[in-house]
Design a protein around this motif. Structure first.
Motif, mmCIF file in Angstrom:
data_model
loop_
_atom_site.group_PDB
_atom_site.id
_atom_site.type_symbol
_atom_site.label_atom_id
_atom_site.label_comp_id
_atom_site.label_asym_id
_atom_site.label_seq_id
_atom_site.Cartn_x
_atom_site.Cartn_y
_atom_site.Cartn_z
ATOM 1 N N ALA A 54 30.298 46.253 7.895
ATOM 2 C CA ALA A 54 28.478 46.314 7.231
ATOM 3 C C ALA A 54 28.795 44.995 6.788
ATOM 4 C CB ALA A 54 29.146 47.357 6.497
ATOM 5 N N VAL A 55 28.979 44.403 5.862
ATOM 6 C CA VAL A 55 28.834 42.940 5.317
ATOM 7 C C VAL A 55 28.187 41.794 5.592
ATOM 8 C CG1 VAL A 55 29.946 41.555 4.167
ATOM 9 C CG2 VAL A 55 30.851 43.659 3.835
ATOM 10 N N ILE A 56 28.457 41.674 7.548
ATOM 11 C CA ILE A 56 27.536 41.227 7.755
ATOM 12 C C ILE A 56 26.325 41.433 7.747
ATOM 13 C CG2 ILE A 56 27.027 40.047 10.443
ATOM 14 C CD1 ILE A 56 30.657 40.410 10.447
ATOM 15 N N GLY A 57 25.860 42.852 8.988
ATOM 16 C CA GLY A 57 24.655 43.666 8.534
ATOM 17 C C GLY A 57 23.854 42.916 7.351
ATOM 18 N N GLU A 58 24.635 43.651 6.349
ATOM 19 C CA GLU A 58 23.597 42.884 5.093
ATOM 20 C C GLU A 58 23.388 41.692 4.995
ATOM 21 O OE1 GLU A 58 26.227 44.268 1.274
ATOM 22 O OE2 GLU A 58 25.960 46.863 2.345
ATOM 23 N N VAL A 59 24.548 40.490 5.147
ATOM 24 C CA VAL A 59 23.750 39.538 4.731
ATOM 25 C C VAL A 59 22.806 39.490 6.464
ATOM 26 C CG1 VAL A 59 24.731 37.058 5.687
ATOM 27 C CG2 VAL A 59 25.916 39.026 4.250
ATOM 28 N N ALA A 60 22.736 39.824 7.277
ATOM 29 C CA ALA A 60 21.394 39.792 8.382
ATOM 30 C C ALA A 60 20.409 40.370 7.305
ATOM 31 C CB ALA A 60 22.391 39.801 9.852
ATOM 32 N N ALA A 61 20.423 41.048 6.760
ATOM 33 C CA ALA A 61 19.279 41.818 6.541
ATOM 34 C C ALA A 61 18.416 41.017 5.747
ATOM 35 C CB ALA A 61 19.693 43.101 6.187
ATOM 36 N N GLN A 62 19.363 40.506 5.106
ATOM 37 C CA GLN A 62 18.523 39.245 3.766
ATOM 38 C C GLN A 62 18.634 38.022 4.284
ATOM 39 O OE1 GLN A 62 18.652 40.544 0.178
ATOM 40 N NE2 GLN A 62 17.170 38.731 0.265
ATOM 41 N N ARG A 63 18.669 37.436 5.268
ATOM 42 C CA ARG A 63 18.826 36.639 5.863
ATOM 43 C C ARG A 63 16.611 36.671 6.541
ATOM 44 N NH1 ARG A 63 22.426 33.350 7.128
ATOM 45 N NH2 ARG A 63 23.285 33.860 4.993
ATOM 46 N N ALA A 64 17.397 37.746 7.380
ATOM 47 C CA ALA A 64 15.454 38.218 7.508
ATOM 48 C C ALA A 64 15.402 38.431 7.250
ATOM 49 C CB ALA A 64 16.762 39.141 9.069
ATOM 50 N N LEU A 65 14.748 39.308 5.264
ATOM 51 C CA LEU A 65 14.118 39.184 4.455
ATOM 52 C C LEU A 65 13.153 38.290 4.243
ATOM 53 C CD1 LEU A 65 15.334 42.414 2.962
ATOM 54 C CD2 LEU A 65 13.383 42.442 4.321
#
Length: 210
Positions: free
Chosen positions: A145-156
């Motif tokens: 879940a933490v990795i997903g949030e980091v990936a989302a921020q990077r994508a945004l």
């Protein structure tokens, strides 16, 4: 676990794999005999090297090349290797160390993700989205879940820097494609994708209000 339990004669030859679960600061391995091995990554020293496994196939013994990742603490160590059944035959004249009998066998994709993580110092900030997708597939549910949030921020950040905050979701979809592809084959990556989409939706709403 002795070599007989790990390497002896499956037909076709396919030694049993260990199950891997990664947290930011420790590694858990469920061995084929259902025994759990837990190892702290905090302060450990990693070493990567080529090696071999002496594998019994039918009635003959072969030396098979493997890649080895050794994680060392002052009073403990863990060795993880790639599958011997995927390795080429190693001639006797080739001088490489033999993998220990208790080494944990994990699939090559998992080995690559784990070795990149520990050899890179265990920093999410250094990971591209494709690296985060591979990492999510071996993470615990909480770490995924933490990795997903980091990936989302990077994508945004990629989407906003290219087109501004109010452009459509298709760009975000493209940026998160490595995670979506990994989610087709991995439950943990799927959990990371859910966390990524939720984080992206919340961040986009907050940015629009601001």
């Amino acid at each position: 676990m002795g070599r007989t339990a790990l390497y002896r004669d499956p037909v076709p030859f396919r030694p049993a794999r260990a199950e891997l679960q990664l947290e930011p600061d420790y590694l858990a391995l469920r061995m084929p005999d259902a025994r759990w091995v837990r190892f702290s990554l905090d302060g450990c020293t990693p070493h990567a090297a080529d090696g071999f496994v002496a594998a019994r196939i039918d009635t003959r013994w072969e030396r098979r090349f493997v890649r080895m990742l050794t994680l060392e603490q002052p009073y403990a160590h863990v060795v993880v290797i790639t599958p011997p059944d995927h390795g080429a035959v190693a001639p006797n004249v080739v001088r490489v160390p033999e993998a220990p009998a208790e080494a944990a066998i994990i699939d090559t994709d998992e080995f690559d993700a784990l070795s990149d993580w520990v050899l890179g110092g265990g920093r999410l900030a250094a990971c591209a989205i494709v690296d985060l997708a591979r990492l999510a597939a071996i993470a615990s549910p909480q770490f995924a879940a933490v990795i997903g949030e980091v990936a989302a921020q990077r994508a945004l950040e990629l989407v906003w820097s290219a087109r501004g905050p109010l452009r459509g979701g298709s760009d975000l979809e493209s940026a998160l494609r490595p995670l979506a592809d990994a989610a087709k084959h991995s439950q943990r990556a799927a959990e990371a994708l859910v966390a990524a989409l939720a984080h992206a939706a919340g961040a986009t709403r907050r940015r629009r209000r601001g």
